[in-house]
Design a protein around this motif. Sequence first.
Motif, mmCIF file in Angstrom:
data_model
loop_
_atom_site.group_PDB
_atom_site.id
_atom_site.type_symbol
_atom_site.label_atom_id
_atom_site.label_comp_id
_atom_site.label_asym_id
_atom_site.label_seq_id
_atom_site.Cartn_x
_atom_site.Cartn_y
_atom_site.Cartn_z
ATOM 1 N N THR A 192 -9.229 -7.906 6.830
ATOM 2 C CA THR A 192 -10.226 -7.001 7.410
ATOM 3 C C THR A 192 -11.445 -6.906 6.498
ATOM 4 O OG1 THR A 192 -8.410 -5.791 8.402
ATOM 5 C CG2 THR A 192 -10.517 -4.682 8.382
ATOM 6 N N GLU A 193 -11.156 -6.846 5.187
ATOM 7 C CA GLU A 193 -12.248 -6.750 4.214
ATOM 8 C C GLU A 193 -13.029 -8.071 4.158
ATOM 9 O OE1 GLU A 193 -10.742 -4.871 0.621
ATOM 10 O OE2 GLU A 193 -12.403 -5.801 -0.490
ATOM 11 N N ASP A 194 -12.299 -9.194 4.057
ATOM 12 C CA ASP A 194 -12.962 -10.497 3.889
ATOM 13 C C ASP A 194 -13.779 -10.881 5.114
ATOM 14 O OD1 ASP A 194 -11.845 -10.683 1.421
ATOM 15 O OD2 ASP A 194 -10.378 -12.238 1.922
ATOM 16 N N LEU A 195 -13.316 -10.496 6.316
ATOM 17 C CA LEU A 195 -14.034 -10.863 7.551
ATOM 18 C C LEU A 195 -14.991 -9.756 8.002
ATOM 19 C CD1 LEU A 195 -11.170 -12.617 9.608
ATOM 20 C CD2 LEU A 195 -12.891 -13.656 8.119
ATOM 21 N N PHE A 196 -15.140 -8.723 7.175
ATOM 22 C CA PHE A 196 -16.038 -7.596 7.503
ATOM 23 C C PHE A 196 -15.737 -7.043 8.891
ATOM 24 C CE2 PHE A 196 -18.174 -10.147 4.317
ATOM 25 C CZ PHE A 196 -18.544 -9.186 3.381
ATOM 26 N N LEU A 197 -14.455 -6.918 9.226
ATOM 27 C CA LEU A 197 -14.101 -6.365 10.539
ATOM 28 C C LEU A 197 -14.319 -4.853 10.478
ATOM 29 C CD1 LEU A 197 -10.801 -8.394 11.181
ATOM 30 C CD2 LEU A 197 -13.140 -8.938 11.895
ATOM 31 N N PRO A 198 -14.992 -4.289 11.471
ATOM 32 C CA PRO A 198 -15.334 -2.855 11.394
ATOM 33 C C PRO A 198 -14.162 -1.952 11.787
ATOM 34 C CG PRO A 198 -16.261 -3.811 13.374
ATOM 35 C CD PRO A 198 -15.515 -4.917 12.685
ATOM 36 N N VAL A 199 -13.050 -2.104 11.087
ATOM 37 C CA VAL A 199 -11.829 -1.348 11.403
ATOM 38 C C VAL A 199 -11.327 -0.706 10.118
ATOM 39 C CG1 VAL A 199 -9.464 -1.504 12.286
ATOM 40 C CG2 VAL A 199 -11.194 -3.105 13.142
ATOM 41 N N GLU A 200 -11.017 0.585 10.202
ATOM 42 C CA GLU A 200 -10.389 1.249 9.055
ATOM 43 C C GLU A 200 -8.883 1.016 9.155
ATOM 44 O OE1 GLU A 200 -11.039 5.509 9.135
ATOM 45 O OE2 GLU A 200 -9.263 5.820 7.892
ATOM 46 N N VAL A 201 -8.300 0.437 8.111
ATOM 47 C CA VAL A 201 -6.854 0.152 8.143
ATOM 48 C C VAL A 201 -6.123 1.246 7.368
ATOM 49 C CG1 VAL A 201 -5.052 -1.478 7.445
ATOM 50 C CG2 VAL A 201 -7.233 -2.332 8.363
ATOM 51 N N GLN A 202 -5.207 1.922 8.044
ATOM 52 C CA GLN A 202 -4.425 2.975 7.390
ATOM 53 C C GLN A 202 -2.961 2.562 7.301
ATOM 54 O OE1 GLN A 202 -4.640 6.859 9.187
ATOM 55 N NE2 GLN A 202 -6.871 7.012 8.984
ATOM 56 N N GLY A 203 -2.318 2.912 6.190
ATOM 57 C CA GLY A 203 -0.872 2.723 6.053
ATOM 58 C C GLY A 203 -0.150 4.006 6.422
ATOM 59 N N SER A 204 1.131 3.878 6.766
ATOM 60 C CA SER A 204 1.943 5.045 7.106
ATOM 61 C C SER A 204 3.295 4.898 6.388
ATOM 62 C CB SER A 204 2.128 5.088 8.625
ATOM 63 O OG SER A 204 2.749 6.268 9.008
ATOM 64 N N PRO A 205 3.793 5.996 5.775
ATOM 65 C CA PRO A 205 5.015 5.906 4.955
ATOM 66 C C PRO A 205 6.221 5.386 5.742
ATOM 67 C CG PRO A 205 4.010 8.087 4.798
ATOM 68 C CD PRO A 205 3.247 7.346 5.844
ATOM 69 N N ILE A 206 7.181 4.858 5.042
ATOM 70 C CA ILE A 206 8.379 4.291 5.698
ATOM 71 C C ILE A 206 9.236 5.419 6.281
ATOM 72 C CG2 ILE A 206 10.481 2.942 5.358
ATOM 73 C CD1 ILE A 206 9.152 1.570 2.998
ATOM 74 N N ALA A 207 9.548 5.324 7.563
ATOM 75 C CA ALA A 207 10.487 6.267 8.183
ATOM 76 C C ALA A 207 11.902 5.740 7.925
ATOM 77 C CB ALA A 207 10.218 6.373 9.680
ATOM 78 N N ARG A 208 12.753 6.623 7.435
ATOM 79 C CA ARG A 208 14.119 6.215 7.052
ATOM 80 C C ARG A 208 15.163 7.066 7.756
ATOM 81 N NH1 ARG A 208 13.924 3.010 2.663
ATOM 82 N NH2 ARG A 208 11.972 2.997 1.468
ATOM 83 N N ALA A 209 16.358 6.513 7.910
ATOM 84 C CA ALA A 209 17.507 7.314 8.333
ATOM 85 C C ALA A 209 17.906 8.198 7.145
ATOM 86 C CB ALA A 209 18.654 6.391 8.718
ATOM 87 N N ASP A 210 18.743 9.221 7.416
ATOM 88 C CA ASP A 210 19.139 10.134 6.335
ATOM 89 C C ASP A 210 19.805 9.392 5.182
ATOM 90 O OD1 ASP A 210 18.137 12.190 7.758
ATOM 91 O OD2 ASP A 210 20.076 12.858 8.584
ATOM 92 N N ASN A 211 20.470 8.279 5.483
ATOM 93 C CA ASN A 211 21.147 7.521 4.420
ATOM 94 C C ASN A 211 20.201 6.576 3.678
ATOM 95 O OD1 ASN A 211 20.729 5.379 6.151
ATOM 96 N ND2 ASN A 211 22.837 5.311 6.901
#
Length: 282
Positions: free
Chosen positions: A163-182
């Motif tokens: 996204t950065e190298d191609l100057f794509l006009p998109v904000e990229v967000q990460g989201s934390p890993i959803a886990r089972a209780d174990n």
Amino acid sequence: MQTIFSITELRKALGAERRAGKRIGFVPTMGNLHDGHIQLIHQSNATADITVASIFVNPLQFGENEDLDAYPRTLQSDSEKLAAADCDYLFAPNIDEMYPNGQVIQTQVEVPVISDLHCGTSRPGHFRGVATVVCKLFGMVQPDVAIFGEKDFQQLMVIRRMTEDLFLPVEVQGSPIARADNGLALSSRNGYLTPEELAIAPTLNRTIRNTISQIKAGRTDYSALQEEAQAVLEEAGFSRDYYNICNRYDLQAAKADDSELVLVAAAYLGKARLIDNMVIDL
Ligand SMILES: Nc1ncnc2c1ncn2[C@@H]1O[C@H](COP(=O)(O)OP(=O)(O)OP(=O)(O)O)[C@@H](O)[C@H]1O
Ligand SMILES: CC(C)(CO)[C@@H](O)C(=O)[O-]
Ligand code: BAL
């Protein structure tokens, strides 16, 4: 929620939203949705006015002997889950819509160096397939913001680089890993596991946590730590893929004086290949 199969229709619908001043959030997926995906939808809803999810099982990112044919396709129940999560549009193109010129004779996007590490070593060409389809999806949806899970830590880095190298006009967000209780990271591929394998699967995350506590306690002999962890996983019933302690910013093998690390791992269990990672703050 509106379900759209064609690019023309998608452009029409999203063009109207854009002209109305709406900020568009985008969550690309391969379907068979679970709570990890729904968390991405919630994150998009919180940051954008309109959320678009896509479901497309992308052949270009699968190797010859991988699970492309077996990958679960569950459009009806996925669509119900998305509607319940207040997703506005589901875009579900078919293969001809995505690759009208076939998968070979078409532009491909290559993000060098990082794409050859870790998952890229065991799945050659995988990240070329991912970068190509995500670039095409960005062109189709033209989102303001796109959300990706940190479970695919390396994928998120590849997409940020592209996204950065191609100057794509998109904000990229990460989201934390959803886990089972174990501790098991939620994944569509967990559905391949038998009940016995499901009981073994959390060992992957438990082993990662154990390695991290040893690093926090001062160990810097990373190769030995990796080997010890691989032995634990094999003993539990996994087959090896990779288990690597890395610099968080380039995913190269960590040096003893690096302080911002990530442990990335993948291992085979029965028919599934499971991945997980955790960042390490020293
Ligand atoms: N447990 C999770 N927590 C957060 N994000 C996730 C989780 N699982 C998947 N995602 C994210 O959802 C998006 C779509 O991923 P995908 O459809 O491949 O799901 P998946 O469950 O990871 O499937 P697979 O098992 O095939 O990798 C990606 O951005 C991925 O990182
Ligand atoms: C980003 C993605 C939808 C591209 O096919 C896929 O790699 C995934 O599900 O993580
Ligand atoms: N979650 C990454 C998609 C894949 O495994 O192909």
